[in-house]
Design a protein around this motif. Sequence first.
Motif, PDB file in Angstrom:
ATOM      1  N   ARG A   9       0.903  -1.281  -0.094  1.00  0.00           N
ATOM      2  CA  ARG A   9      -0.045  -0.236  -0.051  1.00  0.00           C
ATOM      3  C   ARG A   9       0.793   1.170   0.165  1.00  0.00           C
ATOM      4  O   ARG A   9       1.509   1.553   0.710  1.00  0.00           O
ATOM      5  CB  ARG A   9      -0.945   0.060   1.351  1.00  0.00           C
ATOM      6  CG  ARG A   9      -1.767   1.110   1.405  1.00  0.00           C
ATOM      7  CD  ARG A   9      -2.657   0.985   2.554  1.00  0.00           C
ATOM      8  NE  ARG A   9      -3.350   2.333   2.798  1.00  0.00           N
ATOM      9  CZ  ARG A   9      -4.608   2.603   3.509  1.00  0.00           C
ATOM     10  NH1 ARG A   9      -5.236   1.483   3.734  1.00  0.00           N
ATOM     11  NH2 ARG A   9      -5.043   3.643   3.342  1.00  0.00           N
ATOM     12  N   ASN A  10       0.740   1.904  -1.070  1.00  0.00           N
ATOM     13  CA  ASN A  10       1.554   3.329  -1.173  1.00  0.00           C
ATOM     14  C   ASN A  10       0.834   4.380  -0.899  1.00  0.00           C
ATOM     15  O   ASN A  10      -0.316   4.695  -1.308  1.00  0.00           O
ATOM     16  CB  ASN A  10       2.154   3.371  -2.532  1.00  0.00           C
ATOM     17  CG  ASN A  10       2.953   2.052  -2.836  1.00  0.00           C
ATOM     18  OD1 ASN A  10       4.297   2.002  -2.321  1.00  0.00           O
ATOM     19  ND2 ASN A  10       2.750   1.331  -3.688  1.00  0.00           N
ATOM     20  N   GLU A  11       0.879   5.306   0.018  1.00  0.00           N
ATOM     21  CA  GLU A  11       0.093   6.385   0.531  1.00  0.00           C
ATOM     22  C   GLU A  11       0.610   7.521  -0.362  1.00  0.00           C
ATOM     23  O   GLU A  11       1.672   8.422  -0.174  1.00  0.00           O
ATOM     24  CB  GLU A  11       0.521   6.728   2.104  1.00  0.00           C
ATOM     25  CG  GLU A  11       0.328   5.704   3.015  1.00  0.00           C
ATOM     26  CD  GLU A  11      -1.277   5.529   3.065  1.00  0.00           C
ATOM     27  OE1 GLU A  11      -2.191   6.471   2.770  1.00  0.00           O
ATOM     28  OE2 GLU A  11      -1.826   4.693   3.729  1.00  0.00           O
ATOM     29  N   CYS A  12       0.037   7.849  -1.458  1.00  0.00           N
ATOM     30  CA  CYS A  12       0.285   8.774  -2.431  1.00  0.00           C
ATOM     31  C   CYS A  12      -0.500   9.975  -2.229  1.00  0.00           C
ATOM     32  O   CYS A  12      -1.632  10.042  -2.086  1.00  0.00           O
ATOM     33  CB  CYS A  12      -0.080   8.278  -3.746  1.00  0.00           C
ATOM     34  SG  CYS A  12       0.993   6.636  -4.401  1.00  0.00           S
ATOM     35  N   VAL A  14      -0.539  12.150  -0.175  1.00  0.00           N
ATOM     36  CA  VAL A  14      -1.231  12.285   1.328  1.00  0.00           C
ATOM     37  C   VAL A  14      -1.245  13.868   1.901  1.00  0.00           C
ATOM     38  O   VAL A  14      -0.210  14.782   1.535  1.00  0.00           O
ATOM     39  CB  VAL A  14      -0.519  11.591   2.364  1.00  0.00           C
ATOM     40  CG1 VAL A  14      -1.111  11.845   3.700  1.00  0.00           C
ATOM     41  CG2 VAL A  14      -0.541  10.169   1.833  1.00  0.00           C
ATOM     42  N   ARG A  16      -1.698  16.181   5.151  1.00  0.00           N
ATOM     43  CA  ARG A  16      -1.749  16.120   6.359  1.00  0.00           C
ATOM     44  C   ARG A  16      -2.231  17.092   7.280  1.00  0.00           C
ATOM     45  O   ARG A  16      -1.705  18.267   6.895  1.00  0.00           O
ATOM     46  CB  ARG A  16      -0.347  15.409   7.017  1.00  0.00           C
ATOM     47  CG  ARG A  16       0.126  14.324   6.643  1.00  0.00           C
ATOM     48  CD  ARG A  16       1.707  13.988   7.248  1.00  0.00           C
ATOM     49  NE  ARG A  16       2.117  12.760   6.833  1.00  0.00           N
ATOM     50  CZ  ARG A  16       2.934  12.230   5.749  1.00  0.00           C
ATOM     51  NH1 ARG A  16       3.130  13.518   4.952  1.00  0.00           N
ATOM     52  NH2 ARG A  16       2.995  11.172   5.307  1.00  0.00           N
ATOM     53  N   ASN A 157     -11.455  10.138   4.911  1.00  0.00           N
ATOM     54  CA  ASN A 157     -11.385   9.946   3.130  1.00  0.00           C
ATOM     55  C   ASN A 157     -12.640  10.210   2.646  1.00  0.00           C
ATOM     56  O   ASN A 157     -12.920   9.799   1.475  1.00  0.00           O
ATOM     57  CB  ASN A 157     -11.085   8.530   3.270  1.00  0.00           C
ATOM     58  CG  ASN A 157      -9.739   8.165   3.623  1.00  0.00           C
ATOM     59  OD1 ASN A 157      -8.584   8.952   3.346  1.00  0.00           O
ATOM     60  ND2 ASN A 157      -9.432   7.054   4.217  1.00  0.00           N
TER      61      ASN A 157
END
Length: 202
Positions: A9-12, A14, A16, A157
């Motif tokens: 799973r790549n957090e692209c 993001v 914050r 999300n």
Amino acid sequence: DLEGIDITRNECFVTRVYDIQLATGAALDALNASLLAAVNELRARGERGLDYDGAGWQTPHDLHTRPEFAVLFDAITAVLIELSGAEDVPPSRRPVIESAWSNVEGKGDFVRVHMHPWSAWSGVYYAQVDERTGDIFFEDPRPAQKALAWPHARGENRGLVQFRPRPGMLVVFPSWLEHYTDPSRSERERVCVAFNASLGGR
């Protein structure tokens, strides 16, 4: 059968938003009493900043240069240095607060959707709020996301994220992130201190 298959799973892309409780207990009471006194003094002298329809009253944008706000901005600067490190910003690019102001909003007042261009970090510290003074909302910065009603289980999300302010709460976010507030439903004024910061050095 997925046995032996690696799934990463790549957090692209993001985005914050940080929520920090800057003080508690007696320290919180002392800090907020000092801030409220300083803001009320500016108001009594007739100093004011920009006027926006429905947005209450605002101070000039130079609070970060005034000694009576130094304790708050020393603490905020320390937080920004920590967050910049967490975001992999080089240490040479030290955060510098460039503008800061207070908003005082009564019943029915609100802040329209906006962003803070030409800055890196923006944030807001809440000196006086209650459960009815209005939440702060952040909009999903990805326009294409609005074309698909993805059934997310996690609230962060769902295209719109909201935070319920509390006394002593500092919210820090990228300056380009669009945000707004609810109209206040409280008889008590919402008093906050907002700021913009750049990343100095090269």
